[in-house]
Design an enzyme around this catalytic site. Structure first.
Site, PDB file in Angstrom:
ATOM      1  N   ASP A 138     -37.943 105.161 -11.871  1.00 27.62           N
ATOM      2  CA  ASP A 138     -37.802 104.081 -10.907  1.00 27.62           C
ATOM      3  C   ASP A 138     -36.336 103.941 -10.522  1.00 27.62           C
ATOM      4  O   ASP A 138     -35.442 104.366 -11.253  1.00 27.62           O
ATOM      5  CB  ASP A 138     -38.318 102.776 -11.507  1.00 27.62           C
ATOM      6  N   GLY A 139     -36.123 103.333  -9.378  1.00 23.69           N
ATOM      7  CA  GLY A 139     -34.779 103.054  -8.899  1.00 23.69           C
ATOM      8  C   GLY A 139     -34.684 101.619  -8.436  1.00 23.69           C
ATOM      9  O   GLY A 139     -35.699 100.981  -8.140  1.00 23.69           O
TER      10      GLY A 139
ATOM     11  N   GLU B 174     -34.070 106.085  -6.510  1.00 29.01           N
ATOM     12  CA  GLU B 174     -35.407 106.595  -6.834  1.00 29.01           C
ATOM     13  C   GLU B 174     -35.353 108.115  -7.017  1.00 29.01           C
ATOM     14  O   GLU B 174     -35.911 108.654  -7.978  1.00 29.01           O
ATOM     15  CB  GLU B 174     -36.406 106.242  -5.723  1.00 29.01           C
TER      16      GLU B 174
ATOM     17  N   ASP C  85     -43.364 104.780  -8.520  1.00 28.90           N
ATOM     18  CA  ASP C  85     -43.907 103.799  -7.574  1.00 28.90           C
ATOM     19  C   ASP C  85     -43.253 103.946  -6.199  1.00 28.90           C
ATOM     20  O   ASP C  85     -43.449 103.114  -5.327  1.00 28.90           O
ATOM     21  CB  ASP C  85     -43.763 102.372  -8.106  1.00 28.90           C
TER      22      ASP C  85
ATOM     23  N   HIS D 267     -44.907  97.245 -10.236  1.00 29.72           N
ATOM     24  CA  HIS D 267     -45.039  95.849 -10.670  1.00 29.72           C
ATOM     25  C   HIS D 267     -46.502  95.437 -10.761  1.00 29.72           C
ATOM     26  O   HIS D 267     -46.896  94.361 -10.343  1.00 29.72           O
ATOM     27  CB  HIS D 267     -44.263  94.917  -9.739  1.00 29.72           C
TER      28      HIS D 267
ATOM     29  N   ASP E 116     -38.686 100.525 -14.675  1.00 32.87           N
ATOM     30  CA  ASP E 116     -38.115  99.473 -13.831  1.00 32.87           C
ATOM     31  C   ASP E 116     -37.045  98.689 -14.592  1.00 32.87           C
ATOM     32  O   ASP E 116     -35.974  98.396 -14.045  1.00 32.87           O
ATOM     33  CB  ASP E 116     -39.226  98.545 -13.340  1.00 32.87           C
TER      34      ASP E 116
END
Length: 169
Positions: A28-29, A68, A90, A141, A151
């Site tokens: 994740d970023g 990301e 995501d 999320h 995250d």
């Protein structure tokens, strides 16, 4: 941001994962004040042999898409060549750009057309060419434990970048 500490940590991780063959990467970023603000990336690498490895990093001036991509690139880069890697993200930008739209993106780059983050796409392509990589999208999320962990790592990187930004301002 490449620092001697980060490079040493990545090399230690690479050594730990040397015999890995089937790996799942969750990445994740995050970016504050997108574009141009501080950002962070995080990755959770699950390997049956080496166990779980967590990585994170930051950049002072960046975009969310760059973070990301950076998460995926670094997580893949620390893995041994020729291993099987499933990257779970995501980010539709990363997942689609590395799979569905990869060939059209590469053609545009070969023709010299400007595409955002071409430096990182080239690096991702290089790392993918050394391994067997597939990409999978998950909704962010949404209670996916490893995605939530990635995250949190990206947020940690973002906080460090924001802190450095304030110190250097």
């Amino acid at each position: 941001m490449s620092t001697p500490f980060l490079m040493a940590a990545l090399e230690a991780t690479r050594q730990r994962l040397t015999s890995s063959t089937n790996v799942i990467v969750h990445c994740d970023g995050a970016c504050q004040s997108n574009p141009g603000g501080p950002g962070g990336w995080g990755a959770v690498i699950d390997c049956p042999i080496a166990g779980r490895v967590k990585l994170f990093g930051s950049a002072r001036r960046t975009t969310n898409n760059r973070m990301e991509l950076q998460a995926a690139i670094i997580a893949i880069a620390v893995l041994p060549r020729l291993c099987n890697v499933r990257v779970v993200s995501d980010s539709r930008y990363v997942v689609n750009g590395a799979s569905t739209f990869a060939e059209s993106r590469r053609k545009k780059m070969r023709r010299g057309k400007e595409i955002p983050n071409s430096d990182l796409w080239e690096r991702l392509d290089q790392e993918q060419n050394r391994r067997f990589v597939t990409f999978e999208w998950v909704k962010g999320h949404n209670g996916h434990p490893e995605n939530e962990m990635a995250d949190k790592l990206a947020s940690r990187g973002l906080r460090e970048a924001a802190q450095l930004d304030r110190l250097l301002a």
